[in-house]
Design a protein around this motif. Structure first.
Motif, PDB file in Angstrom:
ATOM      1  N   ILE A   1     -19.926 -26.886   6.328  1.00  0.00           N
ATOM      2  CA  ILE A   1     -19.311 -27.745   7.331  1.00  0.00           C
ATOM      3  C   ILE A   1     -17.978 -27.160   7.782  1.00  0.00           C
ATOM      4  O   ILE A   1     -17.304 -26.459   7.031  1.00  0.00           O
ATOM      5  CB  ILE A   1     -19.099 -29.185   6.812  1.00  0.00           C
ATOM      6  N   LEU A   2     -17.635 -27.443   9.004  1.00  0.00           N
ATOM      7  CA  LEU A   2     -16.324 -27.070   9.525  1.00  0.00           C
ATOM      8  C   LEU A   2     -15.286 -28.055   9.020  1.00  0.00           C
ATOM      9  O   LEU A   2     -15.572 -29.240   8.875  1.00  0.00           O
ATOM     10  CB  LEU A   2     -16.333 -27.117  11.061  1.00  0.00           C
ATOM     11  N   MET A   3     -14.098 -27.569   8.818  1.00  0.00           N
ATOM     12  CA  MET A   3     -12.986 -28.411   8.395  1.00  0.00           C
ATOM     13  C   MET A   3     -11.922 -28.389   9.494  1.00  0.00           C
ATOM     14  O   MET A   3     -11.801 -27.413  10.228  1.00  0.00           O
ATOM     15  CB  MET A   3     -12.383 -27.887   7.085  1.00  0.00           C
ATOM     16  N   MET A   4     -11.136 -29.458   9.597  1.00  0.00           N
ATOM     17  CA  MET A   4     -10.081 -29.522  10.605  1.00  0.00           C
ATOM     18  C   MET A   4      -9.115 -28.342  10.462  1.00  0.00           C
ATOM     19  O   MET A   4      -8.698 -27.767  11.457  1.00  0.00           O
ATOM     20  CB  MET A   4      -9.337 -30.851  10.501  1.00  0.00           C
ATOM     21  N   GLU A   5      -8.803 -27.958   9.234  1.00  0.00           N
ATOM     22  CA  GLU A   5      -7.892 -26.821   9.024  1.00  0.00           C
ATOM     23  C   GLU A   5      -8.449 -25.538   9.648  1.00  0.00           C
ATOM     24  O   GLU A   5      -7.697 -24.705  10.144  1.00  0.00           O
ATOM     25  CB  GLU A   5      -7.650 -26.566   7.532  1.00  0.00           C
ATOM     26  N   GLU A   6      -9.769 -25.379   9.596  1.00  0.00           N
ATOM     27  CA  GLU A   6     -10.386 -24.192  10.197  1.00  0.00           C
ATOM     28  C   GLU A   6     -10.267 -24.227  11.712  1.00  0.00           C
ATOM     29  O   GLU A   6     -10.045 -23.194  12.347  1.00  0.00           O
ATOM     30  CB  GLU A   6     -11.855 -24.099   9.777  1.00  0.00           C
ATOM     31  N   LEU A   7     -10.397 -25.423  12.305  1.00  0.00           N
ATOM     32  CA  LEU A   7     -10.273 -25.535  13.760  1.00  0.00           C
ATOM     33  C   LEU A   7      -8.852 -25.269  14.223  1.00  0.00           C
ATOM     34  O   LEU A   7      -8.632 -24.860  15.360  1.00  0.00           O
ATOM     35  CB  LEU A   7     -10.714 -26.925  14.229  1.00  0.00           C
ATOM     36  N   ASP A   8      -7.884 -25.506  13.354  1.00  0.00           N
ATOM     37  CA  ASP A   8      -6.486 -25.288  13.699  1.00  0.00           C
ATOM     38  C   ASP A   8      -5.998 -23.893  13.333  1.00  0.00           C
ATOM     39  O   ASP A   8      -4.832 -23.569  13.558  1.00  0.00           O
ATOM     40  CB  ASP A   8      -5.606 -26.349  13.020  1.00  0.00           C
ATOM     41  N   SER A   9      -6.872 -23.069  12.781  1.00  0.00           N
ATOM     42  CA  SER A   9      -6.470 -21.722  12.359  1.00  0.00           C
ATOM     43  C   SER A   9      -6.645 -20.714  13.497  1.00  0.00           C
ATOM     44  O   SER A   9      -7.309 -20.986  14.502  1.00  0.00           O
ATOM     45  CB  SER A   9      -7.307 -21.281  11.157  1.00  0.00           C
ATOM     46  N   ALA A  10      -6.077 -19.542  13.298  1.00  0.00           N
ATOM     47  CA  ALA A  10      -6.220 -18.452  14.277  1.00  0.00           C
ATOM     48  C   ALA A  10      -7.669 -17.976  14.357  1.00  0.00           C
ATOM     49  O   ALA A  10      -8.076 -17.388  15.359  1.00  0.00           O
ATOM     50  CB  ALA A  10      -5.303 -17.291  13.896  1.00  0.00           C
ATOM     51  N   ASP A  11      -8.462 -18.231  13.318  1.00  0.00           N
ATOM     52  CA  ASP A  11      -9.855 -17.797  13.268  1.00  0.00           C
ATOM     53  C   ASP A  11     -10.829 -18.903  13.640  1.00  0.00           C
ATOM     54  O   ASP A  11     -12.017 -18.833  13.310  1.00  0.00           O
ATOM     55  CB  ASP A  11     -10.199 -17.295  11.859  1.00  0.00           C
ATOM     56  N   ALA A  12     -10.367 -19.926  14.351  1.00  0.00           N
ATOM     57  CA  ALA A  12     -11.206 -21.091  14.667  1.00  0.00           C
ATOM     58  C   ALA A  12     -12.513 -20.684  15.340  1.00  0.00           C
ATOM     59  O   ALA A  12     -13.582 -21.181  14.972  1.00  0.00           O
ATOM     60  CB  ALA A  12     -10.444 -22.077  15.547  1.00  0.00           C
ATOM     61  N   GLU A  13     -12.452 -19.788  16.309  1.00  0.00           N
ATOM     62  CA  GLU A  13     -13.676 -19.411  17.024  1.00  0.00           C
ATOM     63  C   GLU A  13     -14.672 -18.716  16.107  1.00  0.00           C
ATOM     64  O   GLU A  13     -15.876 -18.913  16.234  1.00  0.00           O
ATOM     65  CB  GLU A  13     -13.346 -18.568  18.250  1.00  0.00           C
ATOM     66  N   GLU A  14     -14.190 -17.928  15.176  1.00  0.00           N
ATOM     67  CA  GLU A  14     -15.098 -17.263  14.242  1.00  0.00           C
ATOM     68  C   GLU A  14     -15.753 -18.287  13.316  1.00  0.00           C
ATOM     69  O   GLU A  14     -16.951 -18.212  13.050  1.00  0.00           O
ATOM     70  CB  GLU A  14     -14.362 -16.202  13.419  1.00  0.00           C
ATOM     71  N   TYR A  15     -14.985 -19.264  12.851  1.00  0.00           N
ATOM     72  CA  TYR A  15     -15.569 -20.330  12.034  1.00  0.00           C
ATOM     73  C   TYR A  15     -16.655 -21.073  12.816  1.00  0.00           C
ATOM     74  O   TYR A  15     -17.728 -21.363  12.284  1.00  0.00           O
ATOM     75  CB  TYR A  15     -14.506 -21.326  11.579  1.00  0.00           C
ATOM     76  N   VAL A  16     -16.374 -21.381  14.075  1.00  0.00           N
ATOM     77  CA  VAL A  16     -17.354 -22.099  14.904  1.00  0.00           C
ATOM     78  C   VAL A  16     -18.593 -21.235  15.127  1.00  0.00           C
ATOM     79  O   VAL A  16     -19.722 -21.712  15.008  1.00  0.00           O
ATOM     80  CB  VAL A  16     -16.728 -22.535  16.243  1.00  0.00           C
ATOM     81  N   ARG A  17     -18.388 -19.972  15.419  1.00  0.00           N
ATOM     82  CA  ARG A  17     -19.508 -19.061  15.683  1.00  0.00           C
ATOM     83  C   ARG A  17     -20.437 -18.967  14.465  1.00  0.00           C
ATOM     84  O   ARG A  17     -21.660 -19.082  14.586  1.00  0.00           O
ATOM     85  CB  ARG A  17     -18.959 -17.678  16.053  1.00  0.00           C
TER      86      ARG A  17
END
Length: 136
Positions: free
Chosen positions: A58-74
């Motif tokens: 699952i995605l976490m809010m911290e990941e969406l707020d990170s510089a790597d957000a797009e990579e986490y989403v991808r």
């Protein structure tokens, strides 16, 4: 909102050995595997729904707020596409848009509202206007 397959045929790539279904190295997988590529056309709702409700990581809010957000989403979307059947994906899309537009109350609303602009930026898909945020 149904995902549609492009009219182009599947593309088959090279044969690999000692990899799992996702292409990761695995010495116990001795059967040869062919790399297959498929084009799938998704709406904003279908992407959001898979990211919110597919099983697996699952995605976490911290990941969406990170510089790597797009990579986490991808990476999360890639997994969700391999893991979610089209009937479930359709249900996920409908439920996601009910939350995103405020038709359904959910604790996921702040997360969905943060995820929405990332999806539109990454994929260029359009979305209905999110509800106005009230109070904090």
């Amino acid at each position: 909102m149904h995902g549609t397959l492009a009219i182009t045929p599947l593309t088959a790539g090279p044969i690999y050995q000692f990899v799992d279904v996702l292409g990761e190295s695995d010495e116990t997988e001795t059967a040869p595997r062919v790399a297959v590529q498929l084009t799938i056309n998704l709406t904003f709702a279908e992407i959001l729904g898979r990211l919110l409700f597919s099983s697996g990581p699952i995605l976490m809010m911290e990941e969406l707020d990170s510089a790597d957000a797009e990579e986490y989403v991808r990476v999360r979307l890639w997994f969700a596409l391999t893991d979610t059947d089209l009937i479930a994906a359709d249900d996920f899309a409908e439920k996601a848009m009910d939350i995103y537009t405020g038709r359904r109350a959910s604790r996921l609303l702040p997360f969905a509202l943060r995820l929405g602009p990332i999806i539109t930026h990454m994929f260029g898909v359009t979305t209905p206007a999110a509800p106005a945020r009230t109070g904090a």
